[in-house]
Design a protein around this motif. Sequence first.
Motif, PDB file in Angstrom:
ATOM      1  N   CYS A 192      40.275  37.726  42.767  1.00 61.42           N
ATOM      2  CA  CYS A 192      40.412  36.766  41.861  1.00 61.42           C
ATOM      3  C   CYS A 192      41.234  37.737  41.031  1.00 61.42           C
ATOM      4  O   CYS A 192      41.072  38.641  40.367  1.00 61.42           O
ATOM      5  N   VAL A 193      42.417  36.969  40.733  1.00 62.05           N
ATOM      6  CA  VAL A 193      43.248  37.793  39.576  1.00 62.05           C
ATOM      7  C   VAL A 193      43.026  37.959  38.256  1.00 62.05           C
ATOM      8  O   VAL A 193      43.700  38.569  37.323  1.00 62.05           O
ATOM      9  N   ILE A 194      41.932  37.313  37.702  1.00 59.78           N
ATOM     10  CA  ILE A 194      41.276  37.480  36.358  1.00 59.78           C
ATOM     11  C   ILE A 194      39.900  38.159  36.516  1.00 59.78           C
ATOM     12  O   ILE A 194      39.992  39.154  35.647  1.00 59.78           O
ATOM     13  N   THR A 195      39.162  37.905  37.314  1.00 61.81           N
ATOM     14  CA  THR A 195      37.666  38.681  37.241  1.00 61.81           C
ATOM     15  C   THR A 195      37.831  39.695  38.201  1.00 61.81           C
ATOM     16  O   THR A 195      36.758  40.569  38.171  1.00 61.81           O
ATOM     17  N   GLY A 196      38.550  39.741  39.276  1.00 66.59           N
ATOM     18  CA  GLY A 196      38.599  40.806  40.413  1.00 66.59           C
ATOM     19  C   GLY A 196      37.561  40.521  41.464  1.00 66.59           C
ATOM     20  O   GLY A 196      37.101  41.413  42.329  1.00 66.59           O
ATOM     21  N   CYS A 197      36.768  39.427  41.355  1.00 68.41           N
ATOM     22  CA  CYS A 197      35.901  39.139  42.401  1.00 68.41           C
ATOM     23  C   CYS A 197      36.402  38.922  43.707  1.00 68.41           C
ATOM     24  O   CYS A 197      37.572  38.649  43.757  1.00 68.41           O
ATOM     25  N   LYS A 198      35.657  39.654  44.715  1.00 69.86           N
ATOM     26  CA  LYS A 198      36.235  39.804  46.051  1.00 69.86           C
ATOM     27  C   LYS A 198      35.429  38.509  47.124  1.00 69.86           C
ATOM     28  O   LYS A 198      35.413  39.019  48.314  1.00 69.86           O
ATOM     29  N   ILE A 199      34.476  37.743  46.480  1.00 69.76           N
ATOM     30  CA  ILE A 199      33.787  37.005  47.388  1.00 69.76           C
ATOM     31  C   ILE A 199      34.849  35.932  47.719  1.00 69.76           C
ATOM     32  O   ILE A 199      34.789  35.026  47.062  1.00 69.76           O
ATOM     33  N   VAL A 200      35.173  35.854  48.891  1.00 72.51           N
ATOM     34  CA  VAL A 200      36.042  34.795  49.381  1.00 72.51           C
ATOM     35  C   VAL A 200      35.591  33.592  49.487  1.00 72.51           C
ATOM     36  O   VAL A 200      36.359  32.608  49.192  1.00 72.51           O
ATOM     37  N   ASP A 201      34.453  33.275  49.647  1.00 66.81           N
ATOM     38  CA  ASP A 201      33.727  31.920  49.802  1.00 66.81           C
ATOM     39  C   ASP A 201      34.053  31.093  48.282  1.00 66.81           C
ATOM     40  O   ASP A 201      34.093  30.061  48.431  1.00 66.81           O
ATOM     41  N   LEU A 204      41.781  32.429  42.244  1.00 61.69           N
ATOM     42  CA  LEU A 204      40.745  32.385  41.112  1.00 61.69           C
ATOM     43  C   LEU A 204      39.332  32.107  41.653  1.00 61.69           C
ATOM     44  O   LEU A 204      39.271  31.141  42.387  1.00 61.69           O
ATOM     45  N   ARG A 205      38.408  32.654  41.094  1.00 64.45           N
ATOM     46  CA  ARG A 205      36.885  32.310  41.352  1.00 64.45           C
ATOM     47  C   ARG A 205      36.888  30.938  40.843  1.00 64.45           C
ATOM     48  O   ARG A 205      37.450  30.372  39.915  1.00 64.45           O
ATOM     49  N   ALA A 206      35.966  30.129  41.540  1.00 69.44           N
ATOM     50  CA  ALA A 206      35.932  28.663  41.283  1.00 69.44           C
ATOM     51  C   ALA A 206      35.689  28.182  39.810  1.00 69.44           C
ATOM     52  O   ALA A 206      36.469  27.542  39.380  1.00 69.44           O
ATOM     53  N   ASP A 207      34.974  29.032  38.942  1.00 73.99           N
ATOM     54  CA  ASP A 207      34.666  28.620  37.771  1.00 73.99           C
ATOM     55  C   ASP A 207      36.021  28.722  36.875  1.00 73.99           C
ATOM     56  O   ASP A 207      36.290  28.045  35.863  1.00 73.99           O
ATOM     57  N   ILE A 208      36.598  30.005  37.163  1.00 68.15           N
ATOM     58  CA  ILE A 208      37.709  30.325  36.327  1.00 68.15           C
ATOM     59  C   ILE A 208      38.911  29.127  36.605  1.00 68.15           C
ATOM     60  O   ILE A 208      39.714  28.836  35.731  1.00 68.15           O
ATOM     61  N   HIS A 209      38.898  28.936  37.973  1.00 67.43           N
ATOM     62  CA  HIS A 209      39.851  27.838  38.437  1.00 67.43           C
ATOM     63  C   HIS A 209      39.723  26.406  37.503  1.00 67.43           C
ATOM     64  O   HIS A 209      40.539  25.994  37.018  1.00 67.43           O
ATOM     65  N   LEU A 232      44.591  42.246  31.521  1.00 66.38           N
ATOM     66  CA  LEU A 232      45.982  41.861  32.310  1.00 66.38           C
ATOM     67  C   LEU A 232      45.840  41.179  33.573  1.00 66.38           C
ATOM     68  O   LEU A 232      44.572  41.691  34.378  1.00 66.38           O
ATOM     69  N   LEU A 233      46.517  40.500  34.011  1.00 67.31           N
ATOM     70  CA  LEU A 233      46.318  39.823  35.237  1.00 67.31           C
ATOM     71  C   LEU A 233      46.530  40.882  36.333  1.00 67.31           C
ATOM     72  O   LEU A 233      47.280  41.527  36.326  1.00 67.31           O
ATOM     73  N   ILE A 234      45.508  40.555  37.460  1.00 68.37           N
ATOM     74  CA  ILE A 234      45.287  41.682  38.641  1.00 68.37           C
ATOM     75  C   ILE A 234      46.575  41.198  39.507  1.00 68.37           C
ATOM     76  O   ILE A 234      46.504  40.127  39.936  1.00 68.37           O
ATOM     77  N   THR A 235      47.643  41.955  39.593  1.00 66.89           N
ATOM     78  CA  THR A 235      48.695  41.394  40.656  1.00 66.89           C
ATOM     79  C   THR A 235      48.927  42.528  41.618  1.00 66.89           C
ATOM     80  O   THR A 235      48.508  43.588  41.344  1.00 66.89           O
ATOM     81  N   ASN A 236      49.627  42.362  42.942  1.00 62.25           N
ATOM     82  CA  ASN A 236      49.549  43.382  43.805  1.00 62.25           C
ATOM     83  C   ASN A 236      51.426  43.585  43.626  1.00 62.25           C
ATOM     84  O   ASN A 236      52.000  42.630  43.053  1.00 62.25           O
ATOM     85  N   ALA A 237      51.726  44.704  43.726  1.00 64.00           N
ATOM     86  CA  ALA A 237      53.243  45.240  43.478  1.00 64.00           C
ATOM     87  C   ALA A 237      54.086  44.093  44.429  1.00 64.00           C
ATOM     88  O   ALA A 237      53.812  43.790  45.603  1.00 64.00           O
ATOM     89  N   GLY A 238      55.080  43.643  43.616  1.00 62.64           N
ATOM     90  CA  GLY A 238      56.115  42.726  44.398  1.00 62.64           C
ATOM     91  C   GLY A 238      55.628  41.247  44.304  1.00 62.64           C
ATOM     92  O   GLY A 238      56.196  40.344  44.559  1.00 62.64           O
TER      93      GLY A 238
END
Length: 180
Positions: A83-92, A116-121, A155-161
């Motif tokens: 999740c680009v806001i919370t850092g959550c890695k629970i794919v489900d 985004l995590r479901a609640d954040i979405h 800050l938004l979590i993003t990958n390079a590029g």
Amino acid sequence: MSMQRLDHSALDLFANLDISSNRDSGDYITIPLSPYQSYTEEDKEEYKISDDDEREIVERGIKLRRGQQKFRDALLKRYNNTCVITGCKIVDILEAAHIRPYRGKNDNHPSNGLLLRADIHTLFDLNLIAIDPDTMMVHFHPKVKNEYALYDGILLITNAGYKPNVEALASHYKNFKSGA
């Protein structure tokens, strides 16, 4: 039992009640109630477990969102299942969110999406969260800011590029600022 507002007029039922004779005997006090005041027959019945589905089936027309799974897969890859806001890695519970609402296949471009995590979405879609397109800082609406204070101002979590489309973020941010 749930807490409910007290109807003060109901206390009138006890106004002329003589309970002195019953206090020492331990007997229950019976208060006669009219049918209007008493429980319904349904209230008297116990809940019975059933596997039958008695819901009404309704057919509705929906707009098909072609490419939704491909869009989600691209965002999962782009943002490393995070999740680009919370850092959550629970794919489900991670969802593919469109920054600009989906109106056709062009809107399924990964740069128009956030993972985004479901609640954040949900909050994002309700314009209760926005991302400043200039700083990539996350902002929460005052209605939810206390509940999500941990993430407000990060800050938004993003990958390079891989960055979200700045124009799409600007459009969403403008709606957030205007309260739309």
